[in-house]
Scaffold this motif. Structure first.
Motif, PDB file in Angstrom:
ATOM      1  N   PHE A  84      -2.638  -0.822  -2.904  1.00 22.00           N
ATOM      2  CA  PHE A  84      -3.505   0.033  -2.646  1.00 22.00           C
ATOM      3  C   PHE A  84      -2.978   1.647  -2.578  1.00 22.00           C
ATOM      4  CE2 PHE A  84      -5.290  -3.716  -0.739  1.00 22.00           C
ATOM      5  CZ  PHE A  84      -6.221  -3.854  -1.443  1.00 22.00           C
ATOM      6  N   PHE A  85      -3.898   2.460  -2.902  1.00 26.50           N
ATOM      7  CA  PHE A  85      -3.337   3.914  -2.710  1.00 26.50           C
ATOM      8  C   PHE A  85      -4.387   4.354  -1.655  1.00 26.50           C
ATOM      9  CE2 PHE A  85      -1.314   3.282  -6.442  1.00 26.50           C
ATOM     10  CZ  PHE A  85      -0.212   4.147  -6.653  1.00 26.50           C
ATOM     11  N   ALA A  86      -3.943   4.864  -0.530  1.00 29.37           N
ATOM     12  CA  ALA A  86      -4.566   5.403   0.423  1.00 29.37           C
ATOM     13  C   ALA A  86      -4.307   6.803   0.907  1.00 29.37           C
ATOM     14  CB  ALA A  86      -4.700   4.251   1.741  1.00 29.37           C
ATOM     15  N   THR A  87      -5.198   7.486   1.720  1.00 37.34           N
ATOM     16  CA  THR A  87      -4.675   8.806   2.250  1.00 37.34           C
ATOM     17  C   THR A  87      -5.379   9.001   3.600  1.00 37.34           C
ATOM     18  OG1 THR A  87      -4.890  11.342   1.856  1.00 37.34           O
ATOM     19  CG2 THR A  87      -6.504   9.866   1.122  1.00 37.34           C
ATOM     20  N   LEU A  88      -4.349   9.414   4.436  1.00 36.74           N
ATOM     21  CA  LEU A  88      -4.892   9.870   5.750  1.00 36.74           C
ATOM     22  C   LEU A  88      -4.679  10.873   6.056  1.00 36.74           C
ATOM     23  CD1 LEU A  88      -5.557   8.337   8.758  1.00 36.74           C
ATOM     24  CD2 LEU A  88      -3.501   8.317   8.978  1.00 36.74           C
ATOM     25  N   ASP A  89      -5.812  11.639   6.452  1.00 37.50           N
ATOM     26  CA  ASP A  89      -5.750  13.119   6.594  1.00 37.50           C
ATOM     27  C   ASP A  89      -5.467  13.293   8.369  1.00 37.50           C
ATOM     28  OD1 ASP A  89      -6.980  16.093   5.507  1.00 37.50           O
ATOM     29  OD2 ASP A  89      -6.395  15.735   7.581  1.00 37.50           O
ATOM     30  N   PHE A  90      -4.770  14.167   8.748  1.00 32.48           N
ATOM     31  CA  PHE A  90      -4.486  14.568  10.169  1.00 32.48           C
ATOM     32  C   PHE A  90      -5.633  14.348  10.928  1.00 32.48           C
ATOM     33  CE2 PHE A  90      -3.131  17.079  13.741  1.00 32.48           C
ATOM     34  CZ  PHE A  90      -2.137  16.259  14.253  1.00 32.48           C
ATOM     35  N   ALA A  91      -6.618  15.003  10.368  1.00 30.14           N
ATOM     36  CA  ALA A  91      -8.022  15.288  11.230  1.00 30.14           C
ATOM     37  C   ALA A  91      -8.593  13.934  11.603  1.00 30.14           C
ATOM     38  CB  ALA A  91      -8.965  15.917  10.266  1.00 30.14           C
ATOM     39  N   ASN A  92      -8.156  12.808  10.631  1.00 28.67           N
ATOM     40  CA  ASN A  92      -8.859  11.522  10.911  1.00 28.67           C
ATOM     41  C   ASN A  92      -8.005  10.686  11.481  1.00 28.67           C
ATOM     42  OD1 ASN A  92     -10.573  12.616   9.220  1.00 28.67           O
ATOM     43  ND2 ASN A  92     -10.012  11.521   7.290  1.00 28.67           N
ATOM     44  N   GLY A  93      -6.742  10.891  11.699  1.00 32.83           N
ATOM     45  CA  GLY A  93      -5.952  10.040  12.434  1.00 32.83           C
ATOM     46  C   GLY A  93      -4.641  10.600  12.999  1.00 32.83           C
ATOM     47  N   ALA A 103       1.120  -1.129   0.118  1.00 30.06           N
ATOM     48  CA  ALA A 103       0.025   0.033  -0.082  1.00 30.06           C
ATOM     49  C   ALA A 103       0.910   1.391  -0.014  1.00 30.06           C
ATOM     50  CB  ALA A 103      -1.014  -0.114   1.107  1.00 30.06           C
ATOM     51  N   THR A 104       0.418   2.387  -0.745  1.00 31.28           N
ATOM     52  CA  THR A 104       0.966   3.349  -0.848  1.00 31.28           C
ATOM     53  C   THR A 104       0.369   4.673  -0.092  1.00 31.28           C
ATOM     54  OG1 THR A 104       2.087   2.877  -2.859  1.00 31.28           O
ATOM     55  CG2 THR A 104       2.032   5.223  -2.169  1.00 31.28           C
ATOM     56  N   ILE A 105       0.524   4.985   1.119  1.00 29.60           N
ATOM     57  CA  ILE A 105      -0.246   5.936   1.900  1.00 29.60           C
ATOM     58  C   ILE A 105       0.104   7.355   2.005  1.00 29.60           C
ATOM     59  CG2 ILE A 105      -1.231   6.177   4.129  1.00 29.60           C
ATOM     60  CD1 ILE A 105      -0.833   3.168   4.504  1.00 29.60           C
ATOM     61  N   GLN A 106      -0.587   8.170   1.784  1.00 29.87           N
ATOM     62  CA  GLN A 106      -0.322   9.463   1.764  1.00 29.87           C
ATOM     63  C   GLN A 106      -0.753  10.265   2.972  1.00 29.87           C
ATOM     64  OE1 GLN A 106      -1.704  13.693  -0.680  1.00 29.87           O
ATOM     65  NE2 GLN A 106      -3.251  12.094  -0.265  1.00 29.87           N
ATOM     66  N   LEU A 107       0.032  10.477   3.841  1.00 24.28           N
ATOM     67  CA  LEU A 107      -0.414  11.339   5.273  1.00 24.28           C
ATOM     68  C   LEU A 107      -0.130  12.689   4.919  1.00 24.28           C
ATOM     69  CD1 LEU A 107       2.049   8.791   6.721  1.00 24.28           C
ATOM     70  CD2 LEU A 107      -0.172   9.030   7.455  1.00 24.28           C
ATOM     71  N   THR A 108      -1.284  13.419   4.994  1.00 23.73           N
ATOM     72  CA  THR A 108      -1.539  14.666   4.667  1.00 23.73           C
ATOM     73  C   THR A 108      -2.597  15.393   5.779  1.00 23.73           C
ATOM     74  OG1 THR A 108      -2.221  16.253   3.060  1.00 23.73           O
ATOM     75  CG2 THR A 108      -3.249  14.126   3.101  1.00 23.73           C
ATOM     76  N   SER A 138       5.601  17.158  10.361  1.00 20.02           N
ATOM     77  CA  SER A 138       5.205  17.940   9.246  1.00 20.02           C
ATOM     78  C   SER A 138       4.557  17.036   7.987  1.00 20.02           C
ATOM     79  CB  SER A 138       6.665  18.384   8.535  1.00 20.02           C
ATOM     80  OG  SER A 138       7.265  17.150   8.003  1.00 20.02           O
ATOM     81  N   ALA A 139       3.817  17.529   6.778  1.00 17.03           N
ATOM     82  CA  ALA A 139       3.216  16.965   5.950  1.00 17.03           C
ATOM     83  C   ALA A 139       3.446  17.481   4.674  1.00 17.03           C
ATOM     84  CB  ALA A 139       1.836  16.856   6.327  1.00 17.03           C
ATOM     85  N   PRO A 140       3.352  17.014   3.547  1.00 19.11           N
ATOM     86  CA  PRO A 140       2.713  15.693   3.258  1.00 19.11           C
ATOM     87  C   PRO A 140       3.846  14.539   3.423  1.00 19.11           C
ATOM     88  CG  PRO A 140       2.996  16.728   1.205  1.00 19.11           C
ATOM     89  CD  PRO A 140       3.338  17.619   2.096  1.00 19.11           C
ATOM     90  N   PHE A 141       3.531  13.372   3.879  1.00 24.71           N
ATOM     91  CA  PHE A 141       4.599  12.367   3.669  1.00 24.71           C
ATOM     92  C   PHE A 141       3.712  11.020   2.892  1.00 24.71           C
ATOM     93  CE2 PHE A 141       6.819  14.143   6.989  1.00 24.71           C
ATOM     94  CZ  PHE A 141       8.133  13.787   6.752  1.00 24.71           C
ATOM     95  N   VAL A 142       4.642  10.685   2.102  1.00 21.52           N
ATOM     96  CA  VAL A 142       4.076   9.295   1.564  1.00 21.52           C
ATOM     97  C   VAL A 142       4.989   8.035   1.951  1.00 21.52           C
ATOM     98  CG1 VAL A 142       3.921   8.186  -0.802  1.00 21.52           C
ATOM     99  CG2 VAL A 142       2.816  10.310  -0.416  1.00 21.52           C
ATOM    100  N   TYR A 143       4.325   6.975   2.447  1.00 23.35           N
ATOM    101  CA  TYR A 143       5.016   5.968   2.866  1.00 23.35           C
ATOM    102  C   TYR A 143       4.286   4.746   2.074  1.00 23.35           C
ATOM    103  CZ  TYR A 143       7.220   7.675   7.046  1.00 23.35           C
ATOM    104  OH  TYR A 143       7.923   8.787   7.591  1.00 23.35           O
ATOM    105  N   THR A 144       5.202   3.750   1.568  1.00 26.87           N
ATOM    106  CA  THR A 144       4.793   2.593   0.778  1.00 26.87           C
ATOM    107  C   THR A 144       5.060   1.491   1.717  1.00 26.87           C
ATOM    108  OG1 THR A 144       5.417   3.902  -1.156  1.00 26.87           O
ATOM    109  CG2 THR A 144       5.090   1.227  -1.087  1.00 26.87           C
TER     110      THR A 144
END
Lengths: 487, 790, 320
Positions: free
Chosen positions: C99-108, C57-62, C119-125
């Protein structure tokens, strides 16, 4: 025991008498040594040995006094000079080479006059030894102490009978250990080696027969070994190439030395740490084996000294020129020569050091013979070091004729070549002298005499003028010629 | 007609001689100034080779001088790029070395035993004098001798050119600019006269340029561009045809003789423009020929169509070949000039070089000062009388200013044209304001026929070229004679004479000019002042900014005296004298040439960055931990690691500051093993203090840089003077390397790579085992630290 | 009783298995529904990055919320979306392994805290931790995507991520119509306004303006600003500051100012050289000379002053 000894001795003396092996007039009965005192000044790479012979003429028929150096001694001796006690001018000293039945190298000293029977004189024989010491332990860590060993014969050998002799060994600092020779009952009954401070005294040894013979060398000669501390740099000039160039137009004597320097103390164990080095410098606990600078005394009245190495100028040195004036010949210019990096045990540093000096200081023109006489010092000593191989090249002005060289001591080789330099047409005559193991006593002056005809002086200007003129002519022609095909 | 000031009457031939004499004197003075102003480095420091690349050129030249040209030609250098080695003969532009080799041999032939080093050091200043001369010739073709002299004096002292030609900066540019200008001059000359002779000379110098500098591509594209524009302007002439054809044919063939260039002229896109224009010219020439013979209208149109068609066809073919791969696309360095993003993404090595950065306006002003403000005026003046050579200058101006904007180092190609244009402007100004004639009073205006006369005046000592606007009436016999005697004056001197000799020159003058002395004095004074300001500025810039050999640093003592910091040479010389001949030294590539030149030891990578992977290997070794790096070092039998460390005296060009590039380049090859972000703190900062990321702290670069550095502060807070950060109190420790040498100011630190452990243990284990003993030995040092702390 | 407990014992892992299966299918659905991007919360994040995942999964933390003022987040969001969309076009058998997923700071926010991100954004695979898609080097911990090397544009992003996806992401940059359109427009205008254009093209002064203008812009550091992507002005403290500090740096506005200054100087020079001599009367000439000399001196001193601002050590000055 002693009886037997005497017999053998007598037999031997007889054989000597019968065999006319003596190269010179005198023989082993013509002198006897009333006393011999040898003083050994221990140093880094140089050891100065002064032997005083108090001699008495037995027969009074010859002025040839013979001194003997054993094989080992001769091997390390690179300078030898004999004087009368109290006088400075050296006596004539002729090497006779190695003599088998003396098991020694003989030198014959010619006394000023034939001594009358029973007359006593005292001779002083000075020798400088190189390679006589070696570091022990052979390697030490940075900042560690620097210990050397010196090895030598115990007894001074001589073709004559010696009534008493002693040897003093003076160390520069503390003496760690020394050998106490055994089995010398024949010559002494006291403890034979006594240490007082940094001086070890061997002897006195009494009524020693003529000792310059293989028999004695086997039977009674002893080796002594002294282990001592030395707190200055042990420097060796591995190679010295000196070039002296004479210019009459500039009335200038340029001297250039190419020097390869080596720290021949104990080699550095492990690696060099700048931090420790800086701390040592800071707390004046700098150990002898890291040489930061080399003080040098350059001739007086020199100007524009230059100091560079293979990759350019070395900017870390201080030079104090001598005050000019009447007495300037007495003083020296002082150069505190700093290598690019501190010289630790076993490290090398090669560099070039040169300067210009007014020609009038070292050359003069002899009106009668119409010859120039120029003196070039053999080398400029680096304190406490010697040169393993030296090559001195003297470049005379272009067109110099009938050149004669008078070296202060015999060089190994003397060659003549031609050296072409700036604006030369025929080249300049040059003399190359080579030598090995030059000590700080070999500071003689090489005298060269030569003639330079007046026309030779004019060579350069004429050549230059001709060249310039030809250029102008060419330009003139080029300006006039029109290369276009159709106008 | 009144004069502002009365003039003495002098015989014309006297004038002719005087002017030519004056010109020669002026030129020699300019050369003197050009050379002298480049000697600051020698005076402030010494006669030494500067920076990095020059050290290689110097080394190569030494080989050339010692072994002769053929040896040099197939010289394989096993010590560079260890263990790969480098075929030097085939991978360099030999022009520079050949030049100084020839000079060296000539001098020695004349019994002038000059040291090869001095030849190399003084080559650039010497050639700058020649550049001044070439610029003079070039500008003379554009306007006249006086403009030429001004241009020469500009180029002589313009910092933009000095920056790369001070004594000791022994680089290709040193001779290249002269070749550039002279090739352009001969090209213009060939174009003017339509002479194959000058075309060939241009080709010969083009060949020399190709052999000397990679920047020859600039010429390769400038001249075709000029020819093309002339075609589009409908200015095709046989002169153009002859000049271009002779230049291209001879030039290309000869340029292919340089091994490093080889078949590029027919294989790569950089050279396609020249080829295309060559073909086009043939077509145009052919059509021209036909047109001159055949008259019919339809045929002409047909011909024109055929022409266009074949032109398009040719272009299409070239494109096709490129796509098929027969013609190599643009090489990286060149391509990055157009697509400016390209290098940053795909060739970090190119992007990492500082001289490949874009240019901000201050450096333009720094390098060209007042010239850059009047150089557009010069270009406008070129537009005013738009002869073929002026077109050239215009194109040159635009192209060069673009390139100079993209890459700092290409400021070098801009400088000459700026000088030329500015000189044209200035000399026009002075012509106007130093001309003693006052115009007729307004009543008698536009009565005189206007004949613009340009080119050199007869008194200038060279032939007259009279170009009259196309439909202009051919002037009367009388007027012609007048021109022949004294055409529109080149310089104020000439003009005064023209008047003094009392010819009818007046009639050929335009009826405009300056009234009175006042305006004259004001303007002349103003601009003389400006030019003097330029001179002062240039001198200041040269002495302060461009004259330090980065090998030797200098600082000021408290008493203001100069203090030399000579750490580089100290360390290099130590390597040279006290390490085995074949000890391989690993350092970042910047120092490769210097190590080879000064320390004379094999290096892994050097400034000729031809093998990205090899460089990345070094980068990886530096960036990864000792355990990882050690096998790499042993595999390349490296025996010494050399790092540059500025923290003690605040030398900002040290390796920690270049570290990011090493990481980036390594990451390009091993993305899984080296990753840039892991060297930043979580907050994304680049730190070397306590918060430094573990990857940073464990990297060989960090350890070797700061090894035992903290101890120097004897218990106080250690300080990094470059990055202004407080270092950890406890410095890093080394297991697989050991300090071998550190220079006086700690700038250069050399580490020896340990051999295998005697007992075959892993060195880390061995170390931890020895720790006990180590501590005992360490104790006296500890005591000293205590003392220091007090 | 015993039987029950045994049963439960057997069931527990089964339930787990089931829950994972469901999660997997959920992810597939979520991705499909939301244009290939799964919007995560802390819980779903943990599920997606579970240690026994068989997918990558590739997750965008933004942090897209306006409260966070995260400009780069907003900048990067679209490219992430486009790339995810491109991925959703892939054949299911490949697509459902990554999967491509995104996690907003507000949600997690916890996740951010856990990963120590401030800091943001970060992308972890997150590579697959089980199954046949476990990477060769066996490293299964997340790999951050490196923004320092490649930019925010979707092309480089897709290239960067394609290293981890089962097949290359079929991302095609949209064909850029701008040059084409502009070319067409230009041609049209030329062909239409032929009468107007031709004299213009044949007029040398048109070209003069063109070339002078371009070179003026270039020598004022236009390319620098473009290559470095420097802003027009920097929103510094106390209003926008338009002079970049430092010798080797500059802002967009400086280009205009400097070009303008050069322009004035050039013009005054030209007028001194060309126009003044044309003036018929002495008085007007003197006046003009005075004016233009004055302009030259003043403007040049301004330039010098400006230069001193950029290069502190510069010792010279003209008027002020």
């Amino acid at each position: 025991m002693t009886r037997l000894w005497h017999w053998t001795q007598v037999l031997y003396l007889l054989s000597c008498l019968l065999s006319v092996s003596w190269a010179t007039k005198g023989n082993i009965l013509s002198f006897e040594n009333t006393a011999i005192v040898r003083t050994v000044e221990l140093g880094g790479s140089l050891v100065a040995v002064t032997t005083t012979y108090a001699i008495q003429a037995v027969t009074g028929d010859t002025s040839e006094y013979i001194v003997a150096l054993s094989e080992a001694e001769h091997g390390v001796t690179s300078w030898i000079e004999a004087t009368l006690k109290g006088s400075v001018d050296p006596l004539q000293l002729k090497p006779l080479g190695y003599k088998h039945d003396y098991a020694a190298h003989l030198y014959s000293i010619t006394l000023p006059k034939v001594p009358v029977k029973g007359e006593t004189t005292s001779l002083v024989l000075e020798t400088v030894q190189t390679k006589a010491t070696y570091p022990w332990p052979p390697s030490s860590p940075q900042g560690g102490e620097q210990l050397l060993k010196y090895e030598s014969d115990l007894l001074v050998i001589s073709p004559y009978v010696t009534s008493v002799q002693r040897t003093k060994v003076r160390g520069p600092a503390s003496i760690r250990s020394f050998t106490t020779p055994e089995g010398l009952g024949a010559f002494t009954d006291e403890p034979t080696a006594v240490q007082a401070g940094s001086v070890v005294t061997y002897g006195p040894y009494k009524n020693i027969p003529a000792s310059a013979n293989p028999f004695f060398a086997e039977e009674s000669q002893k080796r002594i070994l002294i282990h001592y501390e030395f707190n200055e740099g042990v420097l060796t000039v591995v190679k010295l190439q000196r070039a002296a160039e004479i210019s009459h137009w500039g009335s200038n004597l340029n001297i250039e030395n190419q020097i390869l320097l080596r720290n021949t103390g104990p080699t550095l164990k492990g690696h060099f740490s700048r931090l420790d080095h800086q701390f040592q410098g800071h707390y004046h606990s700098a150990s002898a084996q890291s040489i930061r600078s080399v003080p040098m005394l350059l001739p007086a009245g020199i100007n524009t000294p230059y100091y560079y190495d293979l990759i350019g100028n070395v900017s870390t040195s201080k030079f104090r020129p001598s005050r000019s004036g009447k007495s300037r010949t007495l003083q020296f210019s002082y150069l505190d020569l700093r290598p690019r990096y501190p010289l630790l045990g076993g490290w090398n540093y090669s560099f070039t050091l040169g300067w210009d000096a007014p020609l009038s200081d070292s050359a003069k023109w002899d009106a009668k013979t119409g010859r120039y006489i120029i003196g070039v010092p053999y080398w400029t000593p680096i304190t406490g070091s010697y040169v393993e191989e030296a090559e001195v090249k003297i470049v005379l002005p272009e067109g110099a004729t009938d050149v004669e060289v008078f070296p202060p001591f015999n060089p190994l080789t003397v060659n003549r070549t031609v050296h072409t330099s700036y604006l030369d047409t025929t080249g300049r005559p040059a003399i190359i002298l080579t030598n090995t193991r030059i000590t700080d006593r070999h500071t003689g002056v090489i005298y060269v005499t030569y003639k330079v005809p007046f026309t030779a002086h004019l060579k350069k200007p004429i050549a230059v003028a001709a060249a310039t003129f030809s250029v102008f002519v060419l330009a003139l022609a080029a300006r006039r010629v029109d290369p276009r095909i159709h106008k | 007609m009144p004069d502002a000031i009365p003039l003495p009457r002098v015989a014309p031939e006297t004038v002719a001689n005087t002017t030519s004499l004056l010109r020669i004197i002026a030129l020699s003075l300019i050369s003197g100034a050009a050379i002298a102003s480049r000697l600051f480095a020698v005076i402030n420091f010494e006669s030494i080779i500067h920076e990095f690349d020059p050290w290689f050129n110097y080394r190569a030249t030494r080989v050339l001088a010692a072994k002769g040209f053929y040896e040099f030609w197939n010289w394989f250098d096993p010590t560079a790029w260890y263990p790969l080695g480098r075929v030097v003969g085939g991978t360099i532009y030999p022009g520079l070395m050949a030049t100084s080799g020839v000079i060296y041999n000539i001098l020695h032939g004349l019994n002038l035993p000059v040291d090869i080093r001095n030849v190399c050091v003084l080559l650039a200043p010497g050639f700058s004098a020649l550049t001044a001369w070439a610029t003079y010739m070039f500008t003379k073709e554009l306007k006249d001798a006086s403009a030429g002299l001004i241009a020469a004096s500009f180029i002589g002292i313009a910092p933009g050119y000095i920056s790369r030609s001070v004594a000791g900066s022994y680089d290709n540019e040193a001779i290249a600019i002269f070749l550039l200008m002279f090739t352009f001059f001969t090209w213009i000359k060939a174009l003017k006269l339509g002479s194959a002779f000058f075309g060939t000379i241009a080709a010969v110098f083009y060949f020399y340029m190709v052999a000397a500098w990679g920047g020859y591509v600039f010429i390769t594209n400038m001249i075709p561009l000029h020819a093309l524009v002339l075609l589009l302007m409908g200015r095709y002439t046989n002169r153009l045809y002859v000049a271009y054809s002779s230049w291209y044919a001879v030039g290309t063939l000869s340029s292919m003789q340089v091994p490093f260039v080889g078949f590029q002229p027919v294989r790569t896109s950089e050279h396609m423009a020249a080829l295309g224009v060559f073909g086009l010219l043939q077509l145009v020439a052919f059509s021209d020929l036909v047109r001159s013979h055949v008259g019919s209208k339809q045929f002409r149109t047909l011909l024109r169509v055929a022409l266009v068609a074949s032109g398009i066809l040719g272009g299409a073919v070239i494109v096709l070949l490129t796509l098929k791969g027969w013609i190599a696309p643009w090489t990286g360095r060149f391509y990055s000039l157009w697509d400016t993003e390209y290098a940053k993404k795909y060739i970090p090595i190119i992007a990492s070089v500082s001289e490949h950065q874009p240019t901000a306006w201050p450096s333009f002003f720094m390098d060209l000062h007042v010239l850059i403000t009047i150089f557009p005026a010069g270009v406008i003046l070129c537009f005013k009388e738009l002869r073929d050579e002026h077109v050239f200058v215009i194109i040159y101006a635009v192209m060069a200013s673009y390139f100079a904007g993209v890459m700092v180092r290409l400021m070098l190609t801009l400088t000459p044209v700026v000088c030329v244009a500015a000189a044209i402007a200035t000399s026009t100004l002075f012509d106007t304001y130093l001309d003693v004639h006052e115009p007729e009073d307004p009543s008698a205006e536009n009565s005189v026929p206007v004949v613009t006369v340009s080119g050199e005046s007869h008194v200038g000592g060279t032939n007259v070229t009279v170009t009259t606007p196309a439909p202009a009436p051919t002037p009367s016999k009388k007027a012609k004679k007048a021109q022949a005697q004294a055409a529109a004056p080149a310089s104020s001197i000439a003009s005064t004479i023209a008047e003094a000799t009392g010819t009818a020159g007046v009639t050929t003058r335009q009826d405009r000019g300056v009234f009175g002395l006042g305006s004259r004095l004001v303007v002349v004074a103003l601009w003389v002042y400006m030019l003097l300001f330029f001179v002062v500025h240039s001198t200041w810039v040269t002495s302060n900014a461009y004259s330090s050999p980065s090998v030797v640093l200098s600082s000021r003592n408290p008493d203001g005296s100069q203090h030399i910091i000579d750490d580089f040479r100290e360390a290099y010389y130590w390597l040279r004298q006290n390490t085995p001949e074949d000890a391989v030294v690993m350092s970042w590539w910047d120092y490769g040439y210097q190590i080879a030149g000064m320390a004379d030891r094999p290096t892994m990578v050097d400034n000729n960055t031809w093998n990205n992977t090899h460089i990345a290997t070094v980068g990886k070794a530096m960036a990864s931990s000792e355990e990882v790096a050690y096998p790499i070092l042993r595999k390349h039998d490296v025996s010494y690691v050399l790092v540059i460390f500025g923290s003690l005296i605040g030398y900002s060009g040290d390796d920690i500051n270049k570290f990011l590039w090493m990481i980036r380049i390594a990451q390009g090859i091993w993305p899984d093993e080296v990753s840039e972000p892991s060297f930043f703190t979580p907050r994304g900062e680049y730190k070397v203090d306590e918060q430094a990321s573990p990857a940073m702290k464990n990297s060989v670069m960090y350890k070797t840089s700061y090894y035992r550095f903290a101890e120097l502060y004897g218990g106080n807070q250690p300080q990094d003077r470059v990055r202004n950060q407080n270092l950890p109190m406890k410095g890093p420790t080394l297991d697989y390397l050991e300090e071998a040498f550190t220079s006086e100011n700690w700038i250069v630190r050399i580490y020896a790579v340990k051999g295998d452990d005697e007992l075959g243990r892993d060195l880390k284990v061995a170390n931890s085992f020895n720790e006990g003993k180590k501590r005992k030995r360490g104790r006296p040092l500890v005591r000293r630290r205590a003392v220091a702390a007090v | 009783m015993l039987l029950l407990s045994l049963l439960s014992f057997f069931l527990v892992p089964a339930c787990w298995a089931i829950s994972r299966e469901t999660a997997y299918s959920d992810f597939i659905d979520a991705a499909a529904s939301n244009g290939g991007v799964i919007d995560l919360t802390t819980q779903t994040f943990d599920l997606l990055t579970a240690s026994d995942r068989e997918w990558s999964a590739t997750i965008q933390l933004t942090a897209l919320g306006n409260t966070y003022k995260c400009a780069p987040c907003k900048q990067f969001e679209p490219s992430f979306k486009t790339v995810a969309k491109a991925w959703s076009k892939v054949a299911p058998k490949h697509r459902d392994n990554h999967f491509f997923a995104t996690l907003d700071f507000a949600n997690g926010p916890e996740v951010f805290r856990r990963l120590g991100l401030n800091s943001a954004p970060f992308v972890y695979t997150y590579p697959a931790a089980q199954g046949d898609r476990v990477p060769a080097n066996g490293k299964v911990d997340p790999i951050p995507f490196d923004f320092t090397v490649s930019e925010f544009d979707p092309k480089s992003f897709s290239e960067g991520i394609s290293r981890f996806t089962p097949v290359k992401i079929p991302y095609k940059p949209p064909t850029d119509f701008k040059p084409i359109v502009s070319a067409i427009v230009a041609i049209l205008t030329l062909s239409l306004g032929y009468r107007v254009a031709l004299p213009l093209l044949l007029n040398r002064w048109f070209w003069a303006i063109l070339s002078i203008g371009s070179s003026l812009i270039f020598i004022s550091g236009f390319m620098f600003v473009r290559i470095r992507g420097n802003p027009y002005v920097a929103a510094g403290s106390g209003g926008a500051q338009w002079i970049a500090p430092g010798y080797q740096n500059q802002f967009g506005m400086e280009v205009q100012v400097v070009a303008f200054i050069y322009g004035i100087l050039t013009f005054s020079f030209l007028s001194m050289t060309l126009f003044v001599p044309r003036l018929p009367s002495k008085g007007r000439q003197t006046l003009a000379v005075g004016i233009w000399s004055g302009v030259t001196v003043i403007v040049f001193s301004v330039l010098i002053g400006f230069f001193k601002l950029k290069n502190g050590g510069y010792p010279f000055r003209l008027l002020f």
